[in-house]
Design an enzyme around this catalytic site. Structure first.
Site, mmCIF file in Angstrom:
data_model
loop_
_atom_site.group_PDB
_atom_site.id
_atom_site.type_symbol
_atom_site.label_atom_id
_atom_site.label_comp_id
_atom_site.label_asym_id
_atom_site.label_seq_id
_atom_site.Cartn_x
_atom_site.Cartn_y
_atom_site.Cartn_z
ATOM 1 N N SER A 123 47.406 28.265 58.468
ATOM 2 C CA SER A 123 48.830 28.398 58.838
ATOM 3 C C SER A 123 49.344 29.815 58.538
ATOM 4 C CB SER A 123 49.689 27.334 58.148
ATOM 5 O OG SER A 123 49.785 27.567 56.774
ATOM 6 N N ARG A 166 36.852 31.613 48.410
ATOM 7 C CA ARG A 166 35.832 32.165 47.517
ATOM 8 C C ARG A 166 36.429 33.267 46.649
ATOM 9 N NH1 ARG A 166 30.255 31.798 48.218
ATOM 10 N NH2 ARG A 166 29.928 33.908 47.469
ATOM 11 N N ILE A 167 35.932 33.365 45.440
ATOM 12 C CA ILE A 167 36.318 34.499 44.589
ATOM 13 C C ILE A 167 35.438 35.674 44.981
ATOM 14 C CG2 ILE A 167 36.357 35.350 42.207
ATOM 15 C CD1 ILE A 167 36.906 32.439 41.360
ATOM 16 N N LEU A 168 36.058 36.831 45.162
ATOM 17 C CA LEU A 168 35.307 38.006 45.613
ATOM 18 C C LEU A 168 34.717 38.760 44.419
ATOM 19 C CD1 LEU A 168 37.927 38.962 48.282
ATOM 20 C CD2 LEU A 168 35.548 38.338 48.785
ATOM 21 N N ASN A 196 46.388 39.176 48.842
ATOM 22 C CA ASN A 196 46.289 37.713 48.835
ATOM 23 C C ASN A 196 47.697 37.140 48.727
ATOM 24 O OD1 ASN A 196 45.029 35.124 48.608
ATOM 25 N ND2 ASN A 196 45.358 35.185 46.394
ATOM 26 N N HIS A 203 49.648 33.712 47.075
ATOM 27 C CA HIS A 203 49.411 32.614 46.123
ATOM 28 C C HIS A 203 50.682 31.763 46.035
ATOM 29 C CE1 HIS A 203 47.559 30.587 42.750
ATOM 30 N NE2 HIS A 203 48.731 30.658 42.130
ATOM 31 N N GLU A 262 55.944 31.210 52.521
ATOM 32 C CA GLU A 262 54.728 32.040 52.640
ATOM 33 C C GLU A 262 54.664 32.657 54.035
ATOM 34 O OE1 GLU A 262 50.973 30.330 51.389
ATOM 35 O OE2 GLU A 262 51.987 28.951 50.045
HETATM 36 C C1 GRF Z 1 48.267 28.713 51.010
HETATM 37 O O1 GRF Z 1 49.003 27.817 50.237
HETATM 38 C C2 GRF Z 1 48.069 30.003 50.263
HETATM 39 O O2 GRF Z 1 49.123 30.314 49.411
HETATM 40 C C3 GRF Z 1 46.824 29.724 49.453
HETATM 41 O O3 GRF Z 1 46.015 28.943 50.290
HETATM 42 C C4 GRF Z 1 46.840 28.226 51.211
HETATM 43 C C5 GRF Z 1 46.309 28.560 52.577
HETATM 44 O O4 GRF Z 1 46.924 27.808 53.590
HETATM 45 N N1 GRF Z 1 46.204 30.943 49.027
HETATM 46 P P1 GRF Z 1 46.702 28.169 55.113
HETATM 47 O O5 GRF Z 1 45.197 28.075 55.365
HETATM 48 O O6 GRF Z 1 47.207 29.551 55.340
HETATM 49 O O7 GRF Z 1 47.457 27.130 55.882
#
Ligand code: GRF
Length: 208
Positions: free
Chosen positions: A14, A98-100, A114, A116, A181
């Site tokens: 998304s 994955r953790i980079l 990123n 979060h 987000e």
């Molecule tokens: C989101 O909640 C983002 O904050 C986290 O992973 C989720 C990814 O959702 N890092 P999407 O795949 O972008 O819908």
């Protein structure tokens, strides 16, 4: 300034959709999408990349559990081949699970970001929304940050607060945060590609 975006995904996509829309509608003007890379085949994010007709690549991560750098080298190869270079690239993690490795992080200094789903530094790691509810905070939100080797610990670019409501479930809170987000990530990417973001120690300075 023209940046080539490399977007790493693993699932729903998304945020990928929000970013691709922002580029398509020219809210983000100074960037083009070089490649979308997924470490899992068959995920919705790949269909979204197809819908927007951007290049997408699957680099399966199964079998690389113990060797992050071996996998991350494949990522770098693919990113570089598609124009996402150390100088002109911006690597965007959008639900990449994955953790980079430290080597990967160092390959993209100040050009790896990123999102979060909490107000960092509160509730890093998995299930941030559940952690927030269990802790009983009244406000949570989302954070866009530069990536450093320690998980969810990098310099903060932008944050948006979201109220926690009485009766919120993990799902209802996650949904409200996710809506934010989808606004916050394109906004942060726009600022970065327009060259309005600089660093002062670990503080991110934004010129408007
Ligand atoms: C989101 O909640 C983002 O904050 C986290 O992973 C989720 C990814 O959702 N890092 P999407 O795949 O972008 O819908």
């Amino acid at each position: 300034m023209n940046r080539t975006l490399g977007i790493l995904v693993s699932g729903r996509g998304s945020n990928l959709r929000a970013i691709l829309n922002s580029v398509k509608q020219r809210y983000i003007k100074d960037a083009k999408v070089g490649v979308v890379i997924s470490n899992r085949d068959g995920v919705p994010a790949l269909s979204i990349a197809d819908e927007f007709k951007v290049k997408r690549v699957v680099i399966p991560s199964s079998g690389f559990a113990g060797d992050r750098w071996a996998y991350d080298r494949l990522l770098i190869d693919s990113l570089e081949r598609n124009g996402v270079t150390r100088q002109g690239g911006l690597v965007i993690l959008a639900g990449f699970d994955r953790i980079l490795s430290e080597e990967f992080v160092k390959h993209y200094p100040n050009s790896l970001i990123n999102i979060h789903p909490s107000l960092l530094p509160s509730f890093p790691g998995l299930h941030a929304q559940r952690q927030a509810l269990e802790h009983g905070v009244k406000v949570s939100g989302c954070t866009v940050h530069f990536v450093v080797p320690e998980v969810d610990a990098g310099p903060i670019v932008l944050q948006k607060a979201v109220d926690v409501k009485e009766g919120d479930t993990e799902e209802s809170l996650s949904d409200r945060i996710l809506k934010e987000e989808h606004r916050l990530y394109p906004k942060a990417i726009k600022l970065i590609v327009e060259g309005k973001v600089s660093m002062s120690g670990r503080r991110v300075v934004i010129s408007r």
